[in-house]
Design a protein around this motif. Structure first.
Motif, PDB file in Angstrom:
ATOM      1  N   GLU A 280      -0.366   6.893   4.208  1.00  0.00           N
ATOM      2  CA  GLU A 280       0.894   7.563   3.892  1.00  0.00           C
ATOM      3  C   GLU A 280       1.209   7.490   2.405  1.00  0.00           C
ATOM      4  O   GLU A 280       1.705   8.452   1.815  1.00  0.00           O
ATOM      5  CB  GLU A 280       2.032   6.954   4.713  1.00  0.00           C
ATOM      6  CG  GLU A 280       1.976   7.309   6.192  1.00  0.00           C
ATOM      7  CD  GLU A 280       1.851   8.816   6.422  1.00  0.00           C
ATOM      8  OE1 GLU A 280       2.616   9.581   5.793  1.00  0.00           O
ATOM      9  OE2 GLU A 280       0.991   9.219   7.219  1.00  0.00           O
ATOM     10  N   GLU A 281       0.920   6.353   1.784  1.00  0.00           N
ATOM     11  CA  GLU A 281       1.123   6.241   0.332  1.00  0.00           C
ATOM     12  C   GLU A 281       0.207   7.207  -0.408  1.00  0.00           C
ATOM     13  O   GLU A 281       0.609   7.827  -1.401  1.00  0.00           O
ATOM     14  CB  GLU A 281       0.826   4.809  -0.126  1.00  0.00           C
ATOM     15  CG  GLU A 281       1.880   3.793   0.264  1.00  0.00           C
ATOM     16  CD  GLU A 281       1.474   2.389  -0.144  1.00  0.00           C
ATOM     17  OE1 GLU A 281       0.309   2.180  -0.545  1.00  0.00           O
ATOM     18  OE2 GLU A 281       2.322   1.476  -0.064  1.00  0.00           O
ATOM     19  N   ALA A 282      -1.012   7.349   0.063  1.00  0.00           N
ATOM     20  CA  ALA A 282      -1.968   8.256  -0.580  1.00  0.00           C
ATOM     21  C   ALA A 282      -1.508   9.703  -0.464  1.00  0.00           C
ATOM     22  O   ALA A 282      -1.625  10.484  -1.420  1.00  0.00           O
ATOM     23  CB  ALA A 282      -3.346   8.092   0.043  1.00  0.00           C
ATOM     24  N   LYS A 283      -0.967  10.068   0.680  1.00  0.00           N
ATOM     25  CA  LYS A 283      -0.463  11.432   0.861  1.00  0.00           C
ATOM     26  C   LYS A 283       0.722  11.704  -0.067  1.00  0.00           C
ATOM     27  O   LYS A 283       0.820  12.787  -0.668  1.00  0.00           O
ATOM     28  CB  LYS A 283      -0.050  11.656   2.319  1.00  0.00           C
ATOM     29  CG  LYS A 283      -1.220  11.731   3.296  1.00  0.00           C
ATOM     30  CD  LYS A 283      -0.715  11.937   4.725  1.00  0.00           C
ATOM     31  CE  LYS A 283      -1.864  12.047   5.700  1.00  0.00           C
ATOM     32  NZ  LYS A 283      -1.369  12.229   7.107  1.00  0.00           N
ATOM     33  N   ALA A 284       1.611  10.730  -0.182  1.00  0.00           N
ATOM     34  CA  ALA A 284       2.765  10.891  -1.081  1.00  0.00           C
ATOM     35  C   ALA A 284       2.308  11.014  -2.524  1.00  0.00           C
ATOM     36  O   ALA A 284       2.838  11.836  -3.295  1.00  0.00           O
ATOM     37  CB  ALA A 284       3.716   9.709  -0.923  1.00  0.00           C
ATOM     38  N   ALA A 285       1.315  10.226  -2.913  1.00  0.00           N
ATOM     39  CA  ALA A 285       0.786  10.298  -4.276  1.00  0.00           C
ATOM     40  C   ALA A 285       0.145  11.662  -4.535  1.00  0.00           C
ATOM     41  O   ALA A 285       0.295  12.236  -5.625  1.00  0.00           O
ATOM     42  CB  ALA A 285      -0.230   9.185  -4.499  1.00  0.00           C
ATOM     43  N   ALA A 286      -0.539  12.197  -3.545  1.00  0.00           N
ATOM     44  CA  ALA A 286      -1.162  13.513  -3.700  1.00  0.00           C
ATOM     45  C   ALA A 286      -0.111  14.601  -3.860  1.00  0.00           C
ATOM     46  O   ALA A 286      -0.261  15.512  -4.681  1.00  0.00           O
ATOM     47  CB  ALA A 286      -2.056  13.806  -2.498  1.00  0.00           C
ATOM     48  N   ARG A 287       0.974  14.509  -3.086  1.00  0.00           N
ATOM     49  CA  ARG A 287       2.036  15.510  -3.217  1.00  0.00           C
ATOM     50  C   ARG A 287       2.672  15.445  -4.601  1.00  0.00           C
ATOM     51  O   ARG A 287       2.996  16.476  -5.205  1.00  0.00           O
ATOM     52  CB  ARG A 287       3.086  15.288  -2.109  1.00  0.00           C
ATOM     53  CG  ARG A 287       2.599  15.687  -0.718  1.00  0.00           C
ATOM     54  CD  ARG A 287       3.741  15.698   0.294  1.00  0.00           C
ATOM     55  NE  ARG A 287       4.192  14.360   0.617  1.00  0.00           N
ATOM     56  CZ  ARG A 287       3.728  13.634   1.640  1.00  0.00           C
ATOM     57  NH1 ARG A 287       2.774  14.121   2.418  1.00  0.00           N
ATOM     58  NH2 ARG A 287       4.211  12.424   1.888  1.00  0.00           N
ATOM     59  N   TYR A 288       2.853  14.243  -5.100  1.00  0.00           N
ATOM     60  CA  TYR A 288       3.414  14.082  -6.444  1.00  0.00           C
ATOM     61  C   TYR A 288       2.452  14.632  -7.494  1.00  0.00           C
ATOM     62  O   TYR A 288       2.866  15.291  -8.453  1.00  0.00           O
ATOM     63  CB  TYR A 288       3.705  12.612  -6.706  1.00  0.00           C
ATOM     64  CG  TYR A 288       4.466  12.351  -7.984  1.00  0.00           C
ATOM     65  CD1 TYR A 288       5.843  12.562  -8.041  1.00  0.00           C
ATOM     66  CD2 TYR A 288       3.821  11.888  -9.120  1.00  0.00           C
ATOM     67  CE1 TYR A 288       6.557  12.316  -9.205  1.00  0.00           C
ATOM     68  CE2 TYR A 288       4.520  11.647 -10.290  1.00  0.00           C
ATOM     69  CZ  TYR A 288       5.889  11.857 -10.324  1.00  0.00           C
ATOM     70  OH  TYR A 288       6.586  11.618 -11.481  1.00  0.00           O
ATOM     71  N   ALA A 289       1.166  14.386  -7.317  1.00  0.00           N
ATOM     72  CA  ALA A 289       0.160  14.914  -8.241  1.00  0.00           C
ATOM     73  C   ALA A 289       0.161  16.437  -8.240  1.00  0.00           C
ATOM     74  O   ALA A 289       0.034  17.078  -9.297  1.00  0.00           O
ATOM     75  CB  ALA A 289      -1.228  14.385  -7.871  1.00  0.00           C
ATOM     76  N   LEU A 290       0.327  17.036  -7.083  1.00  0.00           N
ATOM     77  CA  LEU A 290       0.379  18.492  -6.989  1.00  0.00           C
ATOM     78  C   LEU A 290       1.586  19.053  -7.733  1.00  0.00           C
ATOM     79  O   LEU A 290       1.503  20.107  -8.377  1.00  0.00           O
ATOM     80  CB  LEU A 290       0.418  18.923  -5.526  1.00  0.00           C
ATOM     81  CG  LEU A 290      -0.876  18.701  -4.737  1.00  0.00           C
ATOM     82  CD1 LEU A 290      -0.629  18.908  -3.253  1.00  0.00           C
ATOM     83  CD2 LEU A 290      -1.986  19.626  -5.233  1.00  0.00           C
ATOM     84  N   GLU A 291       2.698  18.337  -7.643  1.00  0.00           N
ATOM     85  CA  GLU A 291       3.892  18.758  -8.385  1.00  0.00           C
ATOM     86  C   GLU A 291       3.597  18.778  -9.885  1.00  0.00           C
ATOM     87  O   GLU A 291       3.967  19.736 -10.596  1.00  0.00           O
ATOM     88  CB  GLU A 291       5.040  17.791  -8.106  1.00  0.00           C
ATOM     89  CG  GLU A 291       6.261  18.027  -8.970  1.00  0.00           C
ATOM     90  CD  GLU A 291       7.242  16.875  -8.934  1.00  0.00           C
ATOM     91  OE1 GLU A 291       8.090  16.793  -9.840  1.00  0.00           O
ATOM     92  OE2 GLU A 291       7.148  16.038  -8.012  1.00  0.00           O
ATOM     93  N   LYS A 292       2.931  17.745 -10.363  1.00  0.00           N
ATOM     94  CA  LYS A 292       2.663  17.632 -11.793  1.00  0.00           C
ATOM     95  C   LYS A 292       1.510  18.531 -12.245  1.00  0.00           C
ATOM     96  O   LYS A 292       1.359  18.816 -13.438  1.00  0.00           O
ATOM     97  CB  LYS A 292       2.362  16.177 -12.162  1.00  0.00           C
ATOM     98  CG  LYS A 292       3.525  15.227 -11.883  1.00  0.00           C
ATOM     99  CD  LYS A 292       4.790  15.663 -12.613  1.00  0.00           C
ATOM    100  CE  LYS A 292       5.946  14.723 -12.367  1.00  0.00           C
ATOM    101  NZ  LYS A 292       7.204  15.187 -13.021  1.00  0.00           N
TER     102      LYS A 292
END
Length: 341
Positions: free
Chosen positions: A146-158
């Motif tokens: 779940e942490e990895a998925k959240a990090a990926a979503r944040y990376a996509l935003e940036k």
């Protein structure tokens, strides 16, 4: 006395000749000279005429390594950069046979923290402006799926505001996550990559040879691999990029830099990245619109529905609407619905 004067004159002429030869050699060496001659870094002896000038460069139709051997299958040369390279002159870098750049976005996940690299935006914009294919890489430090998925979503935003033409990379080398089991780490990496892939980007996984071999099960990855291995065999199933050295010398970059070789020409591939998509949901709070993801309000530019919106970082991500605003020196007009005109 005459003999003594003659000997002094001959010695002076000899020193002048040596000095002139050194000066001429230094003017013509160019990038690659230092790396081929730093024997304290185990780059070994020269391997023939012009050897000092040719390590990690193209000779004829092939790139060569630090021993003068052709790097079989290498198509393009690139670099990976971060804040440690300082103020990069991308015009000079592009002119020095650099076709692509992997640019550090930041470190995500260490005890829940997301830290952006302060040179990320500048490097992404200026590399692209000088014709270098660009993509971010994320230093991943998440311990759960779940942490990895959240990090990926944040990376996509940036990543969304930039024209990305190479695979978005996840850097898996942090000792913070090496206490995970082999399967746990494999699952974490796959979770990050799956979110990236679902957004329409091509993921790639970075690590060194031993971590790929011992800490992850690469047979469970359907994604390309970016292998770091210095002075060793660079062949590995799934490897499409190779980080060959951390002692590269490139014009426009002060000091050493990581050199990369691509065995797949991603820039020539007809890959469509969905810049018209940003994960998240609109939220109306006290009469102000925000666009939220798993870790809070988005800030900066987003494009969730085919329109660009600006979420003001100075106002906690509040959507800018019904006004004209100067952003990074450029004037933009926004409709009452917030869409950029």
């Amino acid at each position: 006395m005459k003999m003594k004067k003659m000997m002094i004159a001959l010695l002076a002429a000899s020193l002048c000749a040596q000095s002139c030869m050194v000066s001429l050699a230094a003017e013509g060496v160019g990038p690659g000279y230092e790396i081929a001659n730093r024997k304290e870094n185990n780059y070994g002896p020269a391997y023939g005429p012009g050897a000092a000038l040719s390590a990690w460069t193209k000779i004829g139709n092939s790139y060569v390594d630090d021993s003068g051997n052709a790097i079989e299958g290498a198509l393009l040369r690139g670099v990976s950069v971060s804040k440690w390279q300082g103020n990069v002159d991308w015009a000079k870098v592009a002119a020095d046979d650099v076709s692509f750049a992997l640019i550090r976005m930041g470190s995500f996940g260490y005890e829940g923290e997301y830290t952006m690299d302060e040179t990320y935006d500048r490097n992404m914009r200026e590399a692209k402006a000088n014709g270098v294919h660009t993509t971010p890489y994320v230093y991943l430090q998440t311990k759960t799926v779940e942490e990895a998925k959240a990090a990926a979503r944040y990376a996509l935003e940036k990543a969304a505001p930039y024209d990305i033409t190479y695979p978005l990379a996840v850097d898996v080398e942090s000792q913070y996550i090496m206490d995970l089991s082999r399967q746990e780490l494999t699952d974490v990496v796959n979770a990050f990559c799956q979110v990236v892939e679902d957004a329409g980007y091509t993921p790639i996984i970075y690590s060194d040879y031993y971590k790929f071999r011992d800490e992850m099960d690469t047979s469970q990855f359907k994604y390309d691999l970016w292998l770091a291995r210095y002075g060793g065999d660079h062949n590995m199933e799934g490897r499409t990029m190779w980080q060959s050295t951390d002692k590269g010398v490139i014009d426009g970059i002060d000091g050493n830099v990581f050199l990369e070789f691509a065995f797949k020409d991603y820039g020539a591939m007809e890959v469509t990245y969905r810049h018209d998509w940003t994960p998240g949901t609109w939220q109306l709070i006290d009469g102000t619109w925000y666009f939220d993801h798993a870790t809070g309000h988005y800030t900066g530019w987003v494009k969730p529905d085919g329109n660009w919106y600006y979420l003001d970082p100075a106002n906690n991500g509040a959507m800018v609407a019904n006004t004209t605003m100067v952003i990074d020196g450029v004037s933009y007009t926004f409709s009452a619905s917030g869409a950029m005109q």
